[in-house]
Design an enzyme around this catalytic site. Structure first.
Site, PDB file in Angstrom:
ATOM      1  N   ARG A 297       0.825  -1.211   0.000  1.00  0.00           N
ATOM      2  CA  ARG A 297       0.000   0.000   0.000  1.00  0.00           C
ATOM      3  C   ARG A 297       0.857   1.257   0.000  1.00  0.00           C
ATOM      4  O   ARG A 297       0.560   2.221  -0.711  1.00  0.00           O
ATOM      5  CB  ARG A 297      -0.974  -0.034   1.180  1.00  0.00           C
ATOM      6  CG  ARG A 297      -2.136  -0.976   0.923  1.00  0.00           C
ATOM      7  CD  ARG A 297      -3.044  -1.180   2.108  1.00  0.00           C
ATOM      8  NE  ARG A 297      -4.191  -2.003   1.688  1.00  0.00           N
ATOM      9  CZ  ARG A 297      -5.137  -2.447   2.503  1.00  0.00           C
ATOM     10  NH1 ARG A 297      -5.088  -2.162   3.806  1.00  0.00           N
ATOM     11  NH2 ARG A 297      -6.140  -3.169   2.036  1.00  0.00           N
ATOM     12  N   TYR A 438      -6.389  -0.867  -6.947  1.00  0.00           N
ATOM     13  CA  TYR A 438      -5.743  -2.076  -6.423  1.00  0.00           C
ATOM     14  C   TYR A 438      -5.048  -1.835  -5.084  1.00  0.00           C
ATOM     15  O   TYR A 438      -4.895  -0.706  -4.641  1.00  0.00           O
ATOM     16  CB  TYR A 438      -4.838  -2.755  -7.439  1.00  0.00           C
ATOM     17  CG  TYR A 438      -3.643  -2.044  -8.030  1.00  0.00           C
ATOM     18  CD1 TYR A 438      -3.020  -0.965  -7.437  1.00  0.00           C
ATOM     19  CD2 TYR A 438      -3.102  -2.528  -9.225  1.00  0.00           C
ATOM     20  CE1 TYR A 438      -1.903  -0.387  -7.998  1.00  0.00           C
ATOM     21  CE2 TYR A 438      -1.981  -1.955  -9.800  1.00  0.00           C
ATOM     22  CZ  TYR A 438      -1.382  -0.877  -9.175  1.00  0.00           C
ATOM     23  OH  TYR A 438      -0.272  -0.310  -9.741  1.00  0.00           O
ATOM     24  N   GLU A 439      -4.685  -2.957  -4.434  1.00  0.00           N
ATOM     25  CA  GLU A 439      -4.140  -2.972  -3.061  1.00  0.00           C
ATOM     26  C   GLU A 439      -5.102  -2.334  -2.062  1.00  0.00           C
ATOM     27  O   GLU A 439      -4.687  -1.670  -1.121  1.00  0.00           O
ATOM     28  CB  GLU A 439      -2.772  -2.285  -3.009  1.00  0.00           C
ATOM     29  CG  GLU A 439      -1.719  -2.965  -3.848  1.00  0.00           C
ATOM     30  CD  GLU A 439      -1.607  -4.458  -3.596  1.00  0.00           C
ATOM     31  OE1 GLU A 439      -1.874  -4.894  -2.476  1.00  0.00           O
ATOM     32  OE2 GLU A 439      -1.265  -5.182  -4.537  1.00  0.00           O
ATOM     33  N   GLY A 440      -6.380  -2.554  -2.262  1.00  0.00           N
ATOM     34  CA  GLY A 440      -7.397  -1.971  -1.399  1.00  0.00           C
ATOM     35  C   GLY A 440      -7.861  -0.659  -1.972  1.00  0.00           C
ATOM     36  O   GLY A 440      -7.093   0.308  -2.040  1.00  0.00           O
TER      37      GLY A 440
END
Length: 575
Positions: A297, A438-440
């Site tokens: 993140r 992406y990545e949350g």
């Protein structure tokens, strides 16, 4: 469309995040003293500008190709990856125990910005490897570390993160990939994963897949997920990794951007199950995966910084050359460079200050990670760890949002030519769009910030952060825009207090504007802190950010505090 690493701005932000005396002998970054940090970044810049950036348009135009189960990366990428690996760049921050250089997260963060500014699609491959290294260091058995970790650290092998499935995007409780225990102590995986970045490629000799799966007797939901390591190649009878595991790439996604990065659908267990080994404990896989995701993140936030810097450079170079129109009354003069028009000035300056604020927030996050790891005082180390956790969703969410904003402004500065692919501005806009997803997703980052991070240490992490912001305002004294910055911090304080007292629906409704508010207050104070150097350029940019960007903070606070009822009422009309 060229890219150069903005080393002066990067070193300035790095030194500010490190703090006074950090690079002296015995300081937190004593190993980076005597010019080590600056020379490392200069070498990274040279490699990125000469080896990676020229391949960026090649990757966009040709892309990764899928043929008979194999993925072929764009021309020149294999050679660039070999140079990357041989240069030791993959091992920069990893533990020396496994062949890494053990350098700080802050220096690695700056290098990560450079790689992504030059060629984001290429840089995605080692980005995932860095996260896998941290997950394996923290959770893998000694045997798995012995066999796999040094090879991933060196870059001889790459690594992936396998979470998403067709029915399970952000909601990992819906994961269906199955794991079965095997008599030999290993496990067998069966299932499908989608959106797997670099799940198959021709850059390295092996690919180490970290896969979330569920055992037959596992509890429901995320409490029943386990993390497994499944390599593309298994060791054969001679000990060499030549035996193909029961996993494969079934195809590539055709995407809006990052065409050079292969986004794979992975199938596990066509012929009885892919051989895999447990990482950590059974049913504790999500905690292991979050080690990797938290690293990723921040790295994605740095992707946003790198792309925003690239968009700014590209647009400003064009604006300084393109002549059109006259801003004054004298119509007899020749056409002016468009950078002289106030509206273009506004757009270009907005791009610059958003990028610098995002860089400062990301570097502060990385420096907090280093303090948590390197600080000898356990109390200060704990506070630094809480600060890194508090800032991570802000770094990811804000930096990736502003990457999209700057890329869009860049197209606007180019005008009609920005809509034409040959200038490269359109590619940056297409590439940037994945970053808040992406990545949350950034909505999830905001929920994480409001739902978990504000209460870290009983709210102590938040109180310390706001107190630090006020201390910068006090130190700034007569700074021209200090009143505006103080209002931004006060707005953050009031909104934070409201959210800490709010019920769930109000907190969720205010989460996204709150993350933006947090970033504006923190960004304004960090730019103001930089302006204390007396550099006229930094003073001017800090004032512009305060008067033209951070001025929105009180309005965002009002949305956080009062906006939930109208949102929920109007939302009912959508159902």
């Amino acid at each position: 469309m060229t890219y150069f690493a903005p080393l002066d701005d990067m070193v300035f932000a790095l030194l500010q995040a490190a703090g006074d005396g950090a690079f002296e002998e015995g300081g937190l970054y004593g190993d980076l003293g005597d010019g080590v940090a600056e020379s490392t970044l200069a070498e990274a810049a040279k490699f990125a500008e000469q080896a990676l950036h020229p391949l960026d348009r090649v990757g966009d135009r040709i892309g990764a190709r899928f043929s008979e189960g194999a993925v072929i990366c764009p021309p020149g990428w294999r050679e660039a990856y070999s140079r990357w690996r041989d240069g030791g760049w993959n091992a920069l921050a990893a533990s020396p125990e496994f062949g890494g250089l053990g350098l700080p997260a802050l220096l690695n963060a700056a290098c990560t910005e450079i790689w992504n500014g030059a060629n984001m699609a290429f840089a995605l491959c080692p980005l995932l490897g860095q996260g896998a290294i941290e997950a394996l260091e923290a959770h893998a058995s000694e045997e798995l570390k012995r066999v796999y970790l040094a090879r991933v650290v060196s870059g001889e092998w790459t690594a992936t993160m396998n979470l998403t499935e067709p029915q399970a995007g952000s909601d990992l409780s819906l994961v269906r990939t199955r794991a079965e225990r095997s008599p030999d102590g290993a496990y067998r995986l069966k299932g499908q994963k989608i959106f797997i970045t670099y799940g198959e490629h021709d850059l390295a000799g092996n690919i180490v897949h970290l896969v979330l799966a569920r055992l037959p007797d596992a509890p429901e939901g995320t409490r029943g997920l386990s993390l497994f390591l499944a390599p593309k190649f298994l060791p054969g009878g001679d000990g060499r990794f030549t035996l193909r595991n029961d996993l494969r790439c079934a195809g590539l996604e055709h995407k809006l951007g990052i065409h050079g990065s292969p986004t794979c659908t992975m199938i596990y267990g066509d012929s009885g199950g892919a051989t895999a080994w447990l990482v950590g404990e059974e049913n504790k896989g999500l905690a292991c995966m979050f080690t990797m995701m938290n690293s990723a993140r921040l790295a994605v936030g740095l992707q946003g910084v790198g792309l925003a810097e690239r968009a700014t450079q590209t647009a400003l170079a064009y604006a300084r050359e393109r002549r059109q129109g006259r801003s004054g009354a004298d119509q007899g003069r020749s056409a002016e460079r468009i950078v002289e028009h106030p509206d273009v000035m506004r757009m270009a300056l907005t791009m610059q200050v958003l990028t610098q604020a995002a860089r400062a927030i990301c570097y502060e996050t990385a420096a907090s990670i280093d303090r948590a790891r390197r600080e000898r005082d356990p109390v200060r180390a704990g506070e630094a760890d809480e600060r890194a956790a508090l800032l991570t969703p802000v770094a990811k969410g804000f930096s990736t949002d502003i990457a999209n904003e700057t890329a869009s402004l860049g197209v606007q500065i180019f005008g009609g030519m920005g809509f034409i692919e040959e200038t490269g501005a359109a590619q940056l806009m297409r590439d940037a769009r994945i970053l808040p997803i992406y990545e949350g997703t950034n909505g999830i980052q905001a929920i994480d910030l409001v739902g978990r991070k504000l209460r870290l240490g009983g709210g102590g992490a938040l109180r310390r952060e706001i107190a630090d912001m006020y201390s910068v305002v006090e130190a700034a004294g007569g700074f021209a825009a200090s009143g505006v910055v103080r209002e931004a911090v006060a707005a953050l304080e009031a909104a934070s207090r409201s959210l800490l007292e709010a019920d769930t629906s109000k907190a969720l409704a205010g989460a996204t504007p709150y993350l933006r508010l947090f970033a504006l207050a923190r960004g304004a104070t960090l730019l103001m802190k930089g302006a204390l150097s007396g550099d006229p350029r930094r003073v001017a940019l800090a004032r512009f950010f305060a008067d033209n960007v951070a001025v929105a903070a009180p309005s965002l606070a009002r949305v956080v505090v009062d906006g939930a009822p109208s949102l929920l009422e109007a939302g009912g009309t959508l159902l």
